[in-house]
Design a protein around this motif. Structure first.
Motif, mmCIF file in Angstrom:
data_model
loop_
_atom_site.group_PDB
_atom_site.id
_atom_site.type_symbol
_atom_site.label_atom_id
_atom_site.label_comp_id
_atom_site.label_asym_id
_atom_site.label_seq_id
_atom_site.Cartn_x
_atom_site.Cartn_y
_atom_site.Cartn_z
ATOM 1 N N VAL A 30 -20.056 11.171 -41.483
ATOM 2 C CA VAL A 30 -20.121 12.012 -42.677
ATOM 3 C C VAL A 30 -19.849 13.457 -42.276
ATOM 4 O O VAL A 30 -20.446 13.960 -41.318
ATOM 5 C CB VAL A 30 -21.502 11.916 -43.359
ATOM 6 C CG1 VAL A 30 -21.556 12.811 -44.587
ATOM 7 C CG2 VAL A 30 -21.814 10.473 -43.750
ATOM 8 N N TYR A 162 -16.195 9.538 -43.902
ATOM 9 C CA TYR A 162 -16.277 10.219 -45.199
ATOM 10 C C TYR A 162 -16.153 11.718 -44.949
ATOM 11 O O TYR A 162 -17.084 12.364 -44.466
ATOM 12 C CB TYR A 162 -17.604 9.898 -45.891
ATOM 13 C CG TYR A 162 -17.665 8.508 -46.471
ATOM 14 C CD1 TYR A 162 -17.231 8.248 -47.773
ATOM 15 C CD2 TYR A 162 -18.132 7.447 -45.708
ATOM 16 C CE1 TYR A 162 -17.279 6.958 -48.298
ATOM 17 C CE2 TYR A 162 -18.185 6.153 -46.230
ATOM 18 C CZ TYR A 162 -17.754 5.924 -47.517
ATOM 19 O OH TYR A 162 -17.804 4.652 -48.039
ATOM 20 N N LEU A 187 -17.072 12.375 -49.367
ATOM 21 C CA LEU A 187 -18.271 11.663 -49.791
ATOM 22 C C LEU A 187 -18.498 11.807 -51.291
ATOM 23 O O LEU A 187 -18.968 10.879 -51.952
ATOM 24 C CB LEU A 187 -19.488 12.198 -49.021
ATOM 25 C CG LEU A 187 -20.805 11.454 -49.234
ATOM 26 C CD1 LEU A 187 -20.743 10.064 -48.620
ATOM 27 C CD2 LEU A 187 -21.966 12.241 -48.640
ATOM 28 N N MET A 190 -16.879 9.018 -53.212
ATOM 29 C CA MET A 190 -17.079 7.645 -52.741
ATOM 30 C C MET A 190 -17.236 6.678 -53.913
ATOM 31 O O MET A 190 -17.790 7.026 -54.954
ATOM 32 C CB MET A 190 -18.314 7.569 -51.828
ATOM 33 C CG MET A 190 -19.639 7.714 -52.534
ATOM 34 S SD MET A 190 -21.027 7.467 -51.398
ATOM 35 C CE MET A 190 -22.398 7.404 -52.576
#
Length: 211
Positions: A30, A162, A187, A190
């Protein structure tokens, strides 16, 4: 986006046959700027838990998620920290979801410690009077040193990134030599369908390993 919606709605039946057991260890990268979107991170983990992913490594370069790891584990239905499973010597096929939290500092520190260990071994041999040519440390020796120091964690089968860029953002390179890497986009954008599609694609591809 349309395909992701169809997957999420269950209209594409082939995705219902996802064999998540083929993914022994999953890694999620992330972007550090997105880690503050805590609800998004938590939603992603809840999806993975519901899908049946059992062993997961969660990485962000700055280590922001490490500060929330106890909160994250408590927010999931059936999860525990990977380090606790190792301490208790629990097999990795347990029904609980194990979570490992890492950052770029783990990788840098591990390499420094491993290099120092190899150097000290070299000095010890030199002081013992053993004749040695100029030492060139190999990848195999570094790998062995990392294992000896406990920094050689499981190698993920699949790594989902992400973030805004198509790279692994500093995830320890010695752990992803045979890892499939998939860029999932930011993210913030998503989608459950995209996640299912990425996992399904990995489980249906025939992988060939060289000798």
């Amino acid at each position: 986006m349309i395909e992701s919606y169809l997957v999420s709605s269950g209209l594409l039946k082939r995705y219902n046959a996802l064999d998540v057991g083929k993914i022994q260890y999953l890694a999620i990268v992330v972007d550090s700027e997105d880690t503050y979107k805590f609800s998004k991170v938590l939603q992603l983990l809840k999806w993975l838990e519901a899908i049946g992913v059992r062993h997961l490594c969660l990485y962000d370069s700055k280590g922001v998620l490490k500060t929330f790891k106890k909160t994250i584990v408590k927010s999931l239905k059936n999860a525990m920290l990977f380090e606790e499973a190792v301490e208790k010597d629990l097999p990795l096929d347990e029904k609980k979801m194990t979570l490992e939290f890492t950052s770029s500092s783990d990788g840098k520190g591990a390499i420094t410690e491993a290099a120092n260990l190899l150097f000290m071994k070299y000095l010890k041999s030199a002081k013992a009077g053993v004749e040695q040519e100029e030492q060139l440390f190999t990848e195999a020796q570094m790998d062995e040193a990392l294992k000896a120091l406990g920094h050689r964690g499981p190698e993920p089968d699949l790594l989902l990134v992400y973030g805004p860029v198509r790279c692994y953002l500093g995830f320890s390179p010695w752990r992803i030599r045979y890892t499939e890497i998939v860029h999932m986009g930011p993210l913030q954008s998503m989608r459950y369908g995209s996640l299912i599609k990425a996992l399904y694609k990995f489980t249906t591809v025939c992988q060939n390993y060289g000798k």
